[in-house]
Design a protein around this motif. Sequence first.
Motif, PDB file in Angstrom:
ATOM      1  N   LEU A  74      34.879   7.359  -0.142  1.00  0.00           N
ATOM      2  CA  LEU A  74      34.814   8.322  -1.242  1.00  0.00           C
ATOM      3  C   LEU A  74      33.656   8.025  -2.196  1.00  0.00           C
ATOM      4  N   ALA A  75      33.420   6.776  -2.509  1.00  0.00           N
ATOM      5  CA  ALA A  75      32.336   6.418  -3.440  1.00  0.00           C
ATOM      6  C   ALA A  75      30.982   6.777  -2.839  1.00  0.00           C
ATOM      7  N   ALA A  76      30.791   6.518  -1.548  1.00  0.00           N
ATOM      8  CA  ALA A  76      29.521   6.838  -0.895  1.00  0.00           C
ATOM      9  C   ALA A  76      29.316   8.339  -0.834  1.00  0.00           C
ATOM     10  N   ALA A  77      30.378   9.086  -0.582  1.00  0.00           N
ATOM     11  CA  ALA A  77      30.263  10.548  -0.515  1.00  0.00           C
ATOM     12  C   ALA A  77      29.929  11.131  -1.884  1.00  0.00           C
ATOM     13  N   MET A  78      30.521  10.578  -2.924  1.00  0.00           N
ATOM     14  CA  MET A  78      30.255  11.086  -4.272  1.00  0.00           C
ATOM     15  C   MET A  78      28.849  10.732  -4.730  1.00  0.00           C
ATOM     16  N   ALA A  79      28.304   9.642  -4.226  1.00  0.00           N
ATOM     17  CA  ALA A  79      26.954   9.221  -4.617  1.00  0.00           C
ATOM     18  C   ALA A  79      25.881  10.015  -3.876  1.00  0.00           C
ATOM     19  N   ASN A  80      26.246  10.690  -2.805  1.00  0.00           N
ATOM     20  CA  ASN A  80      25.284  11.445  -2.002  1.00  0.00           C
ATOM     21  C   ASN A  80      25.227  12.887  -2.515  1.00  0.00           C
ATOM     22  N   PRO A  81      24.108  13.280  -3.163  1.00  0.00           N
ATOM     23  CA  PRO A  81      24.023  14.638  -3.714  1.00  0.00           C
ATOM     24  C   PRO A  81      24.058  15.727  -2.631  1.00  0.00           C
ATOM     25  N   LEU A  82      23.525  15.416  -1.449  1.00  0.00           N
ATOM     26  CA  LEU A  82      23.556  16.388  -0.360  1.00  0.00           C
ATOM     27  C   LEU A  82      24.992  16.622   0.116  1.00  0.00           C
ATOM     28  N   ALA A  83      25.780  15.567   0.189  1.00  0.00           N
ATOM     29  CA  ALA A  83      27.185  15.702   0.581  1.00  0.00           C
ATOM     30  C   ALA A  83      27.959  16.516  -0.454  1.00  0.00           C
ATOM     31  N   ALA A  84      27.684  16.272  -1.732  1.00  0.00           N
ATOM     32  CA  ALA A  84      28.356  17.024  -2.798  1.00  0.00           C
ATOM     33  C   ALA A  84      27.965  18.511  -2.728  1.00  0.00           C
ATOM     34  N   PHE A  85      26.680  18.762  -2.515  1.00  0.00           N
ATOM     35  CA  PHE A  85      26.216  20.149  -2.421  1.00  0.00           C
ATOM     36  C   PHE A  85      26.860  20.865  -1.242  1.00  0.00           C
ATOM     37  N   THR A  86      26.877  20.230  -0.075  1.00  0.00           N
ATOM     38  CA  THR A  86      27.461  20.890   1.097  1.00  0.00           C
ATOM     39  C   THR A  86      28.971  21.085   0.921  1.00  0.00           C
ATOM     40  N   LEU A  87      29.628  20.160   0.244  1.00  0.00           N
ATOM     41  CA  LEU A  87      31.057  20.320  -0.024  1.00  0.00           C
ATOM     42  C   LEU A  87      31.311  21.541  -0.902  1.00  0.00           C
ATOM     43  N   ILE A  88      30.571  21.639  -1.996  1.00  0.00           N
ATOM     44  CA  ILE A  88      30.746  22.772  -2.913  1.00  0.00           C
ATOM     45  C   ILE A  88      30.385  24.082  -2.215  1.00  0.00           C
ATOM     46  N   ASN A  89      29.307  24.064  -1.453  1.00  0.00           N
ATOM     47  CA  ASN A  89      28.905  25.257  -0.712  1.00  0.00           C
ATOM     48  C   ASN A  89      29.977  25.664   0.299  1.00  0.00           C
ATOM     49  N   ARG A  90      30.521  24.704   1.004  1.00  0.00           N
ATOM     50  CA  ARG A  90      31.560  24.981   1.999  1.00  0.00           C
ATOM     51  C   ARG A  90      32.810  25.534   1.321  1.00  0.00           C
TER      52      ARG A  90
END
Length: 117
Positions: A74-90
Amino acid sequence: MNLLTRVLFGCVVLTVSAGEMYTSLLNVRQAISVERKLIDDLRTYIDHEFERLQDIRRFYTKVSDLHTGLYKGLAAAMANPLAAFTLINRLHSEWLNVICTEADKVLKDHRHSTAVV
């Protein structure tokens, strides 16, 4: 009753019976044609539903794979802006499409069932 009267009476009865039988056969032929069309339409519906289910399965697999891989830490995913963007987009588009498509289908089915009754 003489023979001629019996023959004429028999011809009249056969003519009436043949007419009714022809009408009955015509009705059966029409019913068979209607059922054949219903079977074809049902096959088309099943094929479309199968394709839609395959789309949902692909989406499920994609999201499940992301959660077992990328979002495991979870910490690595939250630190990755691309992962956050794709999550919100999805969440905003892809999940909305899945939910709205299913909701539209349910509403359409409901409208159809109330219109038929």
